[in-house]
Scaffold this motif. Structure first.
Motif, short mmCIF file in Angstrom:
data_model
loop_
_atom_site.label_atom_id
_atom_site.label_comp_id
_atom_site.label_asym_id
_atom_site.label_seq_id
_atom_site.Cartn_x
_atom_site.Cartn_y
_atom_site.Cartn_z
N VAL A 103 -75.71 35.94 77.70
CA VAL A 103 -75.11 34.60 77.58
C VAL A 103 -75.30 34.07 76.16
CG1 VAL A 103 -75.28 32.19 78.34
CG2 VAL A 103 -75.33 34.04 80.02
N PHE A 104 -76.52 34.16 75.63
CA PHE A 104 -76.77 33.68 74.26
C PHE A 104 -75.92 34.43 73.25
CE2 PHE A 104 -81.04 32.06 75.74
CZ PHE A 104 -80.72 30.73 75.57
N ALA A 105 -75.80 35.74 73.40
CA ALA A 105 -75.00 36.52 72.46
C ALA A 105 -73.55 36.05 72.50
CB ALA A 105 -75.08 38.01 72.80
N HIS A 106 -73.06 35.76 73.68
CA HIS A 106 -71.69 35.28 73.80
C HIS A 106 -71.53 33.89 73.18
CE1 HIS A 106 -67.67 34.80 75.42
NE2 HIS A 106 -68.04 33.64 75.93
N ASP A 108 -73.30 32.50 70.88
CA ASP A 108 -73.55 32.51 69.45
C ASP A 108 -72.58 33.37 68.66
OD1 ASP A 108 -75.67 30.84 69.96
OD2 ASP A 108 -77.17 32.44 69.91
N SER A 109 -71.69 34.06 69.35
CA SER A 109 -70.78 34.99 68.69
C SER A 109 -69.78 34.26 67.81
CB SER A 109 -70.03 35.83 69.72
OG SER A 109 -69.10 36.66 69.06
N ALA A 110 -69.68 34.70 66.55
CA ALA A 110 -68.69 34.15 65.63
C ALA A 110 -67.38 34.92 65.74
CB ALA A 110 -69.21 34.22 64.20
N ASP A 111 -67.39 36.02 66.49
CA ASP A 111 -66.22 36.89 66.57
C ASP A 111 -65.45 36.71 67.87
OD1 ASP A 111 -67.03 37.98 64.15
OD2 ASP A 111 -68.24 39.53 65.13
N LEU A 112 -65.56 35.55 68.49
CA LEU A 112 -64.82 35.32 69.72
C LEU A 112 -63.33 35.25 69.43
CD1 LEU A 112 -66.99 32.67 71.59
CD2 LEU A 112 -66.74 35.07 72.12
N PRO A 113 -62.53 35.84 70.30
CA PRO A 113 -61.08 35.74 70.09
C PRO A 113 -60.62 34.30 70.25
CG PRO A 113 -61.57 36.75 72.22
CD PRO A 113 -62.88 36.57 71.49
N SER A 114 -59.59 33.97 69.54
CA SER A 114 -59.03 32.63 69.63
C SER A 114 -58.41 32.41 71.00
CB SER A 114 -57.95 32.45 68.54
OG SER A 114 -57.30 31.23 68.73
N THR A 115 -58.61 31.22 71.54
CA THR A 115 -57.99 30.89 72.82
C THR A 115 -56.69 30.14 72.62
OG1 THR A 115 -59.30 28.87 72.95
CG2 THR A 115 -60.18 30.82 74.05
N ALA A 116 -56.31 29.89 71.35
CA ALA A 116 -55.06 29.20 71.06
C ALA A 116 -53.90 30.15 71.31
CB ALA A 116 -55.04 28.72 69.61
#
Length: 124
Positions: A103-106, A108-116
């Motif tokens: 959960v923390f890794a998710h 704190d992730s800066a590489d999350l795909p855009s939800t736009a």
């Protein structure tokens, strides 16, 4: 320690593990478990939530019951972890640490795909 109002689904997810951890300190009784949880910031845990959980733990063989004479009062039901309960505490603790790490890794992730919505598409 003052208690926060945690979301009830978070409490349901963590309560069993935290009760097992409280019992690891040594034999105790239901009211003292609830008081220890409250003192440690979990808020008030009602008997209608705690006692069915303890009954399930007893049925699973994770806790043992010992009736003791109270100081000037009726007998009190003391609960303690069994060897199986200690193994369960260790297993659940390891699994919880792994889960919360995920959960923390998710979070704190800066590489999350855009939800736009991609440009040129209708997001409605």
């Amino acid at each position: 320690m003052s208690a926060k109002q945690w979301p009830s689904d978070w409490m349901r997810a963590a309560l069993g593990l935290c009760v097992l951890r409280t019992l690891a300190a040594g034999p105790t009784y239901g009211y003292a478990i609830a008081a220890a949880l409250e003192e440690n910031g979990f808020g008030q845990v009602k008997g209608g939530t705690l006692y069915p959980l303890l009954t399930r733990f007893e049925a699973a063989g994770w806790i043992a019951v010992d009736w003791r004479v109270g100081a000037g009062g009726p007998e009190r039901k003391y609960l303690s972890l069994t060897d199986a309960g200690r193994r369960e505490l260790e297993a659940q603790t390891a699994a919880w640490r792994d889960f919360t790490g995920t959960v923390f890794a998710h979070l704190d992730s800066a590489d999350l795909p855009s939800t736009a919505a991609p440009k040129g598409t209708d997001a409605s």
